[in-house]
Design a protein around this motif. Sequence first.
Motif, mmCIF file in Angstrom:
data_model
loop_
_atom_site.group_PDB
_atom_site.id
_atom_site.type_symbol
_atom_site.label_atom_id
_atom_site.label_comp_id
_atom_site.label_asym_id
_atom_site.label_seq_id
_atom_site.Cartn_x
_atom_site.Cartn_y
_atom_site.Cartn_z
ATOM 1 N N ARG A 211 4.966 -14.810 1.074
ATOM 2 C CA ARG A 211 4.514 -13.718 2.077
ATOM 3 C C ARG A 211 2.669 -13.320 0.663
ATOM 4 N N GLY A 212 3.553 -13.284 -0.186
ATOM 5 C CA GLY A 212 1.959 -13.067 -1.145
ATOM 6 C C GLY A 212 0.895 -14.242 -1.362
ATOM 7 N N ILE A 213 1.937 -15.358 -1.234
ATOM 8 C CA ILE A 213 1.068 -16.566 -1.174
ATOM 9 C C ILE A 213 -0.234 -16.626 0.232
ATOM 10 N N THR A 214 1.002 -16.980 0.984
ATOM 11 C CA THR A 214 -0.007 -17.149 2.066
ATOM 12 C C THR A 214 -1.245 -15.676 2.430
ATOM 13 N N ASN A 215 -1.271 -14.344 2.183
ATOM 14 C CA ASN A 215 -2.200 -13.289 2.412
ATOM 15 C C ASN A 215 -2.813 -13.200 1.419
ATOM 16 N N THR A 216 -3.890 -14.203 0.534
ATOM 17 C CA THR A 216 -4.647 -14.210 0.070
ATOM 18 C C THR A 216 -5.590 -14.221 1.170
ATOM 19 N N PRO A 217 -6.886 -13.038 0.848
ATOM 20 C CA PRO A 217 -7.854 -13.027 1.400
ATOM 21 C C PRO A 217 -9.054 -13.410 1.747
ATOM 22 N N LYS A 218 -9.235 -14.572 2.813
ATOM 23 C CA LYS A 218 -10.012 -15.778 3.154
ATOM 24 C C LYS A 218 -11.058 -15.578 2.383
ATOM 25 N N SER A 219 -12.385 -15.001 2.291
ATOM 26 C CA SER A 219 -13.052 -14.218 1.293
ATOM 27 C C SER A 219 -13.320 -14.808 0.134
ATOM 28 N N LYS B 167 -5.871 -18.556 -10.940
ATOM 29 C CA LYS B 167 -6.537 -17.122 -10.680
ATOM 30 C C LYS B 167 -7.134 -16.420 -9.470
ATOM 31 N N ILE B 168 -7.011 -17.197 -8.328
ATOM 32 C CA ILE B 168 -7.572 -16.954 -6.905
ATOM 33 C C ILE B 168 -5.253 -16.078 -6.393
ATOM 34 N N VAL B 169 -5.289 -17.234 -5.846
ATOM 35 C CA VAL B 169 -3.780 -16.805 -5.087
ATOM 36 C C VAL B 169 -2.658 -15.649 -5.876
ATOM 37 N N LEU B 170 -2.406 -16.435 -6.548
ATOM 38 C CA LEU B 170 -1.018 -15.524 -7.669
ATOM 39 C C LEU B 170 -1.757 -14.165 -8.179
ATOM 40 N N PRO B 171 -2.631 -13.896 -8.154
ATOM 41 C CA PRO B 171 -3.267 -12.176 -8.196
ATOM 42 C C PRO B 171 -3.415 -11.324 -7.542
ATOM 43 N N ALA B 172 -4.035 -12.567 -5.897
ATOM 44 C CA ALA B 172 -4.070 -11.965 -5.051
ATOM 45 C C ALA B 172 -2.228 -11.816 -4.146
ATOM 46 N N GLY B 173 -1.788 -12.254 -4.558
ATOM 47 C CA GLY B 173 -0.508 -11.808 -4.241
ATOM 48 C C GLY B 173 0.744 -11.101 -5.115
ATOM 49 N N SER B 174 -0.408 -11.260 -6.248
ATOM 50 C CA SER B 174 0.646 -10.816 -7.211
ATOM 51 C C SER B 174 1.959 -8.745 -6.785
ATOM 52 N N GLY B 175 0.655 -8.344 -6.148
ATOM 53 C CA GLY B 175 1.322 -7.222 -5.622
ATOM 54 C C GLY B 175 2.969 -7.487 -4.552
ATOM 55 N N LEU B 176 2.727 -8.403 -3.476
ATOM 56 C CA LEU B 176 4.013 -8.174 -2.902
ATOM 57 C C LEU B 176 4.693 -9.450 -3.345
ATOM 58 N N ILE B 177 4.491 -9.965 -4.637
ATOM 59 C CA ILE B 177 5.663 -11.258 -5.687
ATOM 60 C C ILE B 177 6.448 -10.363 -6.201
ATOM 61 N N PHE B 178 5.285 -9.157 -6.892
ATOM 62 C CA PHE B 178 6.093 -8.567 -8.029
ATOM 63 C C PHE B 178 7.324 -7.210 -6.631
ATOM 64 N N ALA B 179 6.599 -6.923 -5.911
ATOM 65 C CA ALA B 179 7.725 -5.940 -4.897
ATOM 66 C C ALA B 179 8.613 -6.549 -4.928
ATOM 67 N N ALA C 65 -16.880 -11.112 -1.872
ATOM 68 C CA ALA C 65 -16.326 -11.829 -2.018
ATOM 69 C C ALA C 65 -15.990 -11.514 -3.614
ATOM 70 N N LEU C 66 -15.328 -10.773 -4.214
ATOM 71 C CA LEU C 66 -15.376 -10.488 -5.257
ATOM 72 C C LEU C 66 -13.834 -9.765 -5.534
ATOM 73 N N MET C 67 -13.066 -10.100 -7.278
ATOM 74 C CA MET C 67 -11.706 -10.166 -7.252
ATOM 75 C C MET C 67 -11.475 -9.271 -7.350
ATOM 76 N N PRO C 68 -11.029 -8.317 -6.856
ATOM 77 C CA PRO C 68 -11.097 -6.334 -7.037
ATOM 78 C C PRO C 68 -9.740 -6.116 -8.300
ATOM 79 N N TRP C 69 -8.873 -7.717 -9.165
ATOM 80 C CA TRP C 69 -8.440 -7.364 -10.525
ATOM 81 C C TRP C 69 -9.355 -7.763 -11.510
ATOM 82 N N ALA C 70 -10.150 -8.352 -11.167
ATOM 83 C CA ALA C 70 -11.296 -8.408 -13.045
ATOM 84 C C ALA C 70 -11.926 -7.880 -12.383
#
Lengths: 261, 272, 250
Positions: A149-157, A175-187, B103-108
Amino acid sequence: MAVRTQSQHGRIRTSSWLLRGASILLVFGLWEWAGTIPVSIAFPRFTDTMSAFVEMLADGTFASAYAETIGPLLVGILLTAVGGLVAGLVMGLSPRAEWLGLPLIIVLQASPSAAIVPLITFLYGIGFAAKVFAVVLLSAPVIVLNSYRGITNTPKSLLEMSDAFLAKRWQRIWKIVLPAGSGLIFAGLRLGLAQGFTGAVLAELLITPTGVGDLITFYRAGADYPYMFAAIFSIILFASVSLTLLQRLEQRIFRPEMRPV
Amino acid sequence: MTDTPRLSSHGAPGTTGFSQEPAIRVMNLTKEYPGGIRALEGISFDVPKGELTSVIGPSGCGKTTSLKIIAGLVEATSGEVVVNGTQVRGPGPERAFVFQEFALMPWATVLRNVAFGLELRGFGRKERESIAHEYIAKMNLTGFEDAYPHQLSGGMRQRVGLARAMAVDADILLMDEPFASVDEQIRRKFQEDLLRLLSEEKKSVLFVTHSIEEAVYVSDQIVILTRGPAQVSNVVRPGIDRTGDPQNIRRSSAYLDCVESIWVELRNYLEE
Amino acid sequence: MTLRGFRIPMVFSLVVWCAIWEIIGRLNLISLIPPFTDVVEALFEVIPSTDFIDATMITFQAFAIGMGLALVVGISVGILMGRIPAVGNLMGMWVNIFESSPLTAIVPALMAILGFGLPTMIVTVFLFSVWVIALDTQVGVERVNPSLIEMGRSFGASNRALFSKIVFFAALPELLAGIRLGLIRGLKGVIIGQLLIAVIGMGYLFELYSRNFLMPEFWALLIILFGFAYIASEAVAYFERKVAFYATSR
Ligand SMILES: Nc1ncnc2c1ncn2[C@@H]1O[C@H](COP(=O)(O)OP(=O)(O)OP(=O)(O)O)[C@@H](O)[C@H]1O
Ligand SMILES: [Mg+2]
């Protein structure tokens, strides 16, 4: 569930230490009172439980019991975390893997697979491997599902942004997919740790009389209720401390902006 | 500009010398989204080198879509885009994009966000951060290097996006409503800043906006689109003399007439 | 996935897994895993047996009562925590701790206090599910956009109307997620409780089947539970999807 972690961060920041202390006092006070009545002969007072706790801490009972529980728990969780993350990545990035894997994972995480634990003895006996298997059995589904879920939830923008600035495939993932999904992954890892703990304790209660699970069984058999409650208390304490540490780790690696100031 | 050698401007070999060749040539673009939504209906225009071209049109007509096709982020259904003489097949280092939704990265931090394009291109930390600092200063964000996007106002976030696009030193900037989320006073200041920056850095810019005044004030050329699915309604060159005081320019009859004529044209698409 | 242009719905991959199961069973790789077809056969023997019907009755009873209590308590506590900051601060820590702790460890204590019967199972179900319901309800209530509430007030809504017409619906996505997770955990709780008690319900049956090495029956029973868990959680998920469209745009 990302929902929850987010607001949890906020809440920890705002709730004052004072209220927290009051809340702890209140709960332990209630416990003491209920034990004094007592509501049941099997329900010890808080103070008795604590002195049993200190005693078990001092004489090394906990140390030797946890030595037997933590090993399999750690191995099991590490195996599942790595395997789960990879499985989640593969499912998140390949539609075929998603088609094949997702329904199975959804069924497994909804199901009471704890029922399989008694069968483990037939395969792995009652040793280390049996506990590891119990840990993996209970923790894997939620870890895989949340990674996916974390990995498929990356914002499209953000994906478009990384494209526009010429990210390579691995850069995009790291740099994008993992940090964006980290909330769900770590949950998922947190829930998985809690589940894995359940698996280890369940295995110790049902099939391999060792570790902290066995402390509970042992003191219950001897009707030493303060000791039994102290053992249970230690499990919940240990679980919440490790979950907090895991949350710190997440904020350290991926989400510095969520670190409480 | 900066004295550090950087990746940029890979025009097709042998074509860069001709100044009459446009930076971007858009030919007969159509776009149909899955589900049958038609966004573009054969649009064509040129973006001359070193100039600022803006695109204006009714909301939802396909401005973002055409910009993203030019950026190589979205595939056109038919038609083609030629950038510096080469057909666009995807994003490239000679184009940088400023996103409508930031499209900014919120974690950076601001610093890392601004340096992100360079980070992706493999610049070392020192080098990319010193370049990022330079553009953070140019965008008046000094002091916010270590802030996170959620701590910034909309206008500041937009400037981070602008700085990030500037930092990769592409010669073509594609900007999607870069000033949409700032109030009118700051907007005017940004327009001045943008004009100054462009004259310093000699970039070709394609600029989407909702505001006729803004388009007329900053552009060398304005592409007016019809209601969606978009077609090119008209291309005008305001030809405003920008040498004087901004206040006087906005009061000049050339400026006012141009605004008025574009307004009349766009009004047609509202009334239907 | 598509095959010759046809889109095959995702659930059908479960058929693939059943086929793999069948192959593993036929190859006799693991003595514990009989062929899937044997398990299906056993299904028809297990379901009509009195043992199974008795176990189902008592399990369902414990599950229903425990869940009912957990829903009432969890939702009310969650709403209070979300609307009154002091309550949220006072209880938040405990709800968070128990939501993610191995509550299995508490079951032996419950057995010591409440005995080996229905009360222990009911409390187990309750304790497994109440925390996540409270937590998600709280999150849902906290996330209600303040401007929605101001809108309601400015149109003169009473407190009651404000709650039943605005807060409830705005919090619905999280509320439903909490209920779904609560259901799943409650079911896990009732099974874990029975496994530990080992003399009643499904726990007794599992114990019976595995002691006598009746593997087809064991897996048949497990499939029934898996099916029930899946259907129950998908039923809630169905409503969740119905409100999902506004979950992201409040
Ligand atoms: N990913 C997409 N899938 C389907 N339709 C889309 C998609 N993106 C845009 N559209 C549709 O294409 C049309 C043009 O959209 P676009 O975003 O390009 O408009 P715009 O001119 O940028 O609008 P605005 O001024 O509001 O930013 C709209 O009707 C929109 O609904
Ligand atoms: Mg747009």
